[in-house]
Scaffold this active site. Structure first.
Site, short mmCIF file in Angstrom:
data_model
loop_
_atom_site.label_atom_id
_atom_site.label_comp_id
_atom_site.label_asym_id
_atom_site.label_seq_id
_atom_site.Cartn_x
_atom_site.Cartn_y
_atom_site.Cartn_z
N ARG A 20 0.83 -1.21 0.00
CA ARG A 20 0.00 0.00 0.00
C ARG A 20 0.86 1.26 0.00
O ARG A 20 0.57 2.21 -0.72
CB ARG A 20 -0.96 0.01 1.19
CG ARG A 20 -2.05 -1.04 1.09
CD ARG A 20 -2.94 -1.06 2.32
NE ARG A 20 -2.14 -1.36 3.49
CZ ARG A 20 -2.20 -0.71 4.67
NH1 ARG A 20 -3.05 0.27 4.84
NH2 ARG A 20 -1.44 -1.06 5.67
N ASN A 38 -6.22 -2.75 2.59
CA ASN A 38 -6.16 -4.20 2.75
C ASN A 38 -7.58 -4.76 2.85
O ASN A 38 -8.43 -4.17 3.52
CB ASN A 38 -5.40 -4.59 4.03
CG ASN A 38 -3.92 -4.38 3.91
OD1 ASN A 38 -3.36 -4.36 2.82
ND2 ASN A 38 -3.26 -4.23 5.04
#
Length: 90
Positions: A20, A38
């Protein structure tokens, strides 16, 4: 300049490997907005908005991700364009 949006579900070893963070850095360099989060099943969802050419560049990068990740597949779908102020990782 064609503005659009995409949702990309990234499958593979993409959590706990800086995916990320690296995605946010790439998106910001390309002038894109959106988010990377996530998912409970171990995948990462990326929503990106901006110029089509720059979105395509990020999608190419997402196929590999950072060196620490193992990307197995991408699921890409179109989204209506949203004007956001930044790219976040949540």
């Amino acid at each position: 300049m064609s503005q659009q949006g995409n949702q990309i579900i990234v499958h593979g070893r993409v959590q706990m490997v800086g995916f990320r963070y690296a995605t946010a850095q790439q998106a910001l360099q390309l002038g894109l907005t959106g988010h990377a989060i996530n998912l409970k099943n171990g995948d990462v969802e990326v929503q990106i908005f901006g110029d089509k050419t720059e979105l395509d560049k990020l999608i190419i990068w997402l196929r590999e991700g950072p060196d620490t990740a193992q990307v197995d597949a991408l699921e890409i779908s179109a989204l209506d364009y949203k004007m956001l102020s930044s790219f976040t990782q949540g």
